[in-house]
Design a protein around this motif. Structure first.
Motif, mmCIF file in Angstrom:
data_model
loop_
_atom_site.group_PDB
_atom_site.id
_atom_site.type_symbol
_atom_site.label_atom_id
_atom_site.label_comp_id
_atom_site.label_asym_id
_atom_site.label_seq_id
_atom_site.Cartn_x
_atom_site.Cartn_y
_atom_site.Cartn_z
ATOM 1 N N SER A 158 0.872 -1.133 -0.100
ATOM 2 C CA SER A 158 -0.115 0.024 -0.112
ATOM 3 C C SER A 158 0.921 1.205 0.091
ATOM 4 N N THR A 159 1.945 1.258 0.610
ATOM 5 C CA THR A 159 2.830 2.347 0.658
ATOM 6 C C THR A 159 3.449 2.316 -0.559
ATOM 7 N N VAL A 160 4.046 1.451 -1.228
ATOM 8 C CA VAL A 160 4.341 1.568 -2.789
ATOM 9 C C VAL A 160 3.432 2.058 -3.637
ATOM 10 N N VAL A 161 2.163 1.648 -3.708
ATOM 11 C CA VAL A 161 1.006 1.900 -4.185
ATOM 12 C C VAL A 161 0.774 3.583 -4.322
ATOM 13 N N ALA A 162 0.724 3.931 -3.011
ATOM 14 C CA ALA A 162 0.543 5.272 -2.698
ATOM 15 C C ALA A 162 1.632 6.423 -3.333
ATOM 16 N N LEU A 163 2.836 5.846 -3.331
ATOM 17 C CA LEU A 163 4.128 6.446 -3.803
ATOM 18 C C LEU A 163 3.852 6.634 -5.419
ATOM 19 N N ARG A 171 12.968 5.865 -2.799
ATOM 20 C CA ARG A 171 13.900 6.270 -3.451
ATOM 21 C C ARG A 171 13.939 4.951 -4.641
ATOM 22 N N GLN A 172 13.712 3.754 -4.013
ATOM 23 C CA GLN A 172 13.462 2.555 -4.806
ATOM 24 C C GLN A 172 12.252 2.818 -5.888
ATOM 25 N N VAL A 173 11.273 3.208 -5.471
ATOM 26 C CA VAL A 173 9.997 3.618 -6.312
ATOM 27 C C VAL A 173 10.385 4.545 -7.419
ATOM 28 N N LEU A 174 11.058 5.583 -6.898
ATOM 29 C CA LEU A 174 11.280 6.618 -7.878
ATOM 30 C C LEU A 174 12.270 6.235 -9.013
ATOM 31 N N ARG A 175 13.350 5.240 -8.670
ATOM 32 C CA ARG A 175 14.217 4.643 -9.565
ATOM 33 C C ARG A 175 13.226 3.676 -10.494
ATOM 34 N N LEU A 176 12.393 2.803 -10.105
ATOM 35 C CA LEU A 176 11.630 2.047 -10.937
ATOM 36 C C LEU A 176 10.777 2.908 -11.917
ATOM 37 N N HIS A 177 10.205 4.001 -11.211
ATOM 38 C CA HIS A 177 9.317 4.515 -12.122
ATOM 39 C C HIS A 177 10.116 5.347 -13.292
ATOM 40 N N ALA A 178 11.111 5.837 -13.005
ATOM 41 C CA ALA A 178 12.125 6.417 -13.966
ATOM 42 C C ALA A 178 12.572 5.444 -14.928
ATOM 43 N N ARG A 179 12.816 4.004 -14.709
ATOM 44 C CA ARG A 179 13.017 3.226 -15.568
ATOM 45 C C ARG A 179 11.976 2.636 -16.743
ATOM 46 N N LEU A 180 10.763 2.665 -15.979
ATOM 47 C CA LEU A 180 9.515 2.541 -16.724
ATOM 48 C C LEU A 180 9.177 3.422 -17.679
ATOM 49 N N GLU A 181 9.341 4.556 -16.972
ATOM 50 C CA GLU A 181 9.210 5.672 -18.075
ATOM 51 C C GLU A 181 10.077 5.884 -19.101
ATOM 52 N N ASP A 182 11.091 5.724 -19.265
ATOM 53 C CA ASP A 182 12.170 5.615 -20.017
ATOM 54 C C ASP A 182 12.211 4.378 -21.064
ATOM 55 N N THR A 236 10.419 -9.530 -12.006
ATOM 56 C CA THR A 236 11.479 -9.013 -12.576
ATOM 57 C C THR A 236 12.182 -7.753 -11.871
ATOM 58 N N HIS A 237 11.227 -7.178 -11.091
ATOM 59 C CA HIS A 237 11.689 -5.984 -10.265
ATOM 60 C C HIS A 237 11.449 -6.325 -8.700
ATOM 61 N N ILE A 238 12.333 -5.950 -7.677
ATOM 62 C CA ILE A 238 12.125 -5.861 -6.065
ATOM 63 C C ILE A 238 12.164 -4.485 -5.659
ATOM 64 N N ILE A 239 11.134 -4.303 -4.782
ATOM 65 C CA ILE A 239 11.233 -3.271 -3.954
ATOM 66 C C ILE A 239 11.451 -3.570 -2.474
ATOM 67 N N ASP A 240 12.653 -3.516 -2.073
ATOM 68 C CA ASP A 240 12.781 -3.927 -0.638
ATOM 69 C C ASP A 240 12.302 -2.867 0.204
ATOM 70 N N ASN A 241 10.981 -3.379 0.832
ATOM 71 C CA ASN A 241 10.583 -2.269 1.899
ATOM 72 C C ASN A 241 10.786 -2.685 3.188
ATOM 73 N N SER A 242 12.031 -3.200 3.623
ATOM 74 C CA SER A 242 12.616 -3.643 4.855
ATOM 75 C C SER A 242 12.884 -2.633 5.668
ATOM 76 N N TRP A 302 10.972 4.547 5.233
ATOM 77 C CA TRP A 302 10.161 4.956 4.179
ATOM 78 C C TRP A 302 10.807 5.797 3.039
ATOM 79 N N GLU A 303 11.887 6.408 3.315
ATOM 80 C CA GLU A 303 12.916 7.078 2.375
ATOM 81 C C GLU A 303 13.391 6.124 1.348
ATOM 82 N N SER A 304 13.987 5.123 2.023
ATOM 83 C CA SER A 304 14.450 3.924 1.056
ATOM 84 C C SER A 304 13.806 3.431 0.328
ATOM 85 N N THR A 305 12.505 3.109 0.726
ATOM 86 C CA THR A 305 11.264 2.805 -0.167
ATOM 87 C C THR A 305 11.008 3.815 -1.217
#
Length: 189
Positions: free
Chosen positions: A15-20, A147-158, A133-139, A142-145
């Motif tokens: 849910s945290t990742v979806v909100a981001l 950053r991972q979501v931002l990287r994934l989003h950039a990769r998907l957008e590009d 194919t992609h892992i977001i480690d939410n262990s 919040w800031e670490s999660t």
């Protein structure tokens, strides 16, 4: 446009990742919400034809709106395994088992034994890790999660996946627009 399947485990932080992702303006289709609207059991909802029909309608809506990709938030994506073949990428929101157990105990007021039993009723996150194919480690925090979501989003957008389809669709739309313009101009004059 391509599809990205997003899954996780109970109390993994999906849910945290979806909100981001929504904050970033991503198109997210939540199978849980559709299942609740159809008043179906979540366990069986993903494979139910009415749920799939509604998901398809929403996918088409985002396609028409010009989204580059759509995220399908499907809690049991890897358990059902029927929809993974339609996904260009699959994303797992992961957290280590002690963190998952602790979050579940705190969130639901469960004992350690109850939390373990709930977690054991799902496919283990470590097995899901091998399927994604992609892992977001939410262990961690919040800031670490984030950053991972931002990287994934950039990769998907590009991503240039399905660029030829987008170009072909753009060419067809432009061609039809030109044809309509010429026809209107001919009939108006």
């Amino acid at each position: 446009m391509f599809l990205v399947g997003l899954s996780g485990g109970i109390a993994s932080g999906k849910s945290t990742v979806v909100a981001l992702l929504r904050e970033l303006g991503c198109a997210v289709i939540d199978a849980d919400v559709i299942a609740r609207e159809e008043k179906r059991q979540l366990l069986n909802s993903i494979t139910h034809p009415e749920i799939q029909k509604e998901m398809l309608k929403q996918i088409l809506k985002y396609f028409v709106l010009g989204y580059r990709y759509v995220i399908l938030d499907i809690p049991l994506l890897f358990e059902t395994n029927r929809l993974t073949k339609f996904m260009k990428y699959t994303v797992l929101v992961y957290c280590d088992p002690p963190t998952q157990r602790s979050r579940l105990m705190k969130r639901n007021g469960l004992s350690q034994a109850e939390a373990k039993a709930r977690i054991a009723s799902q496919l283990p996150l470590d097995k899901k890790r091998k399927l994604a194919t992609h892992i977001i480690d939410n262990s961690r925090d919040w800031e670490s999660t984030r950053r991972q979501v931002l990287r994934l989003h950039a990769r998907l957008e590009d991503s240039l996946d399905f660029l030829w389809v987008r170009l072909a669709a753009g060419t067809v739309v432009a061609g039809l627009g030109g044809l309509v313009y010429l026809l209107l101009r001919h009939f108006i004059s």
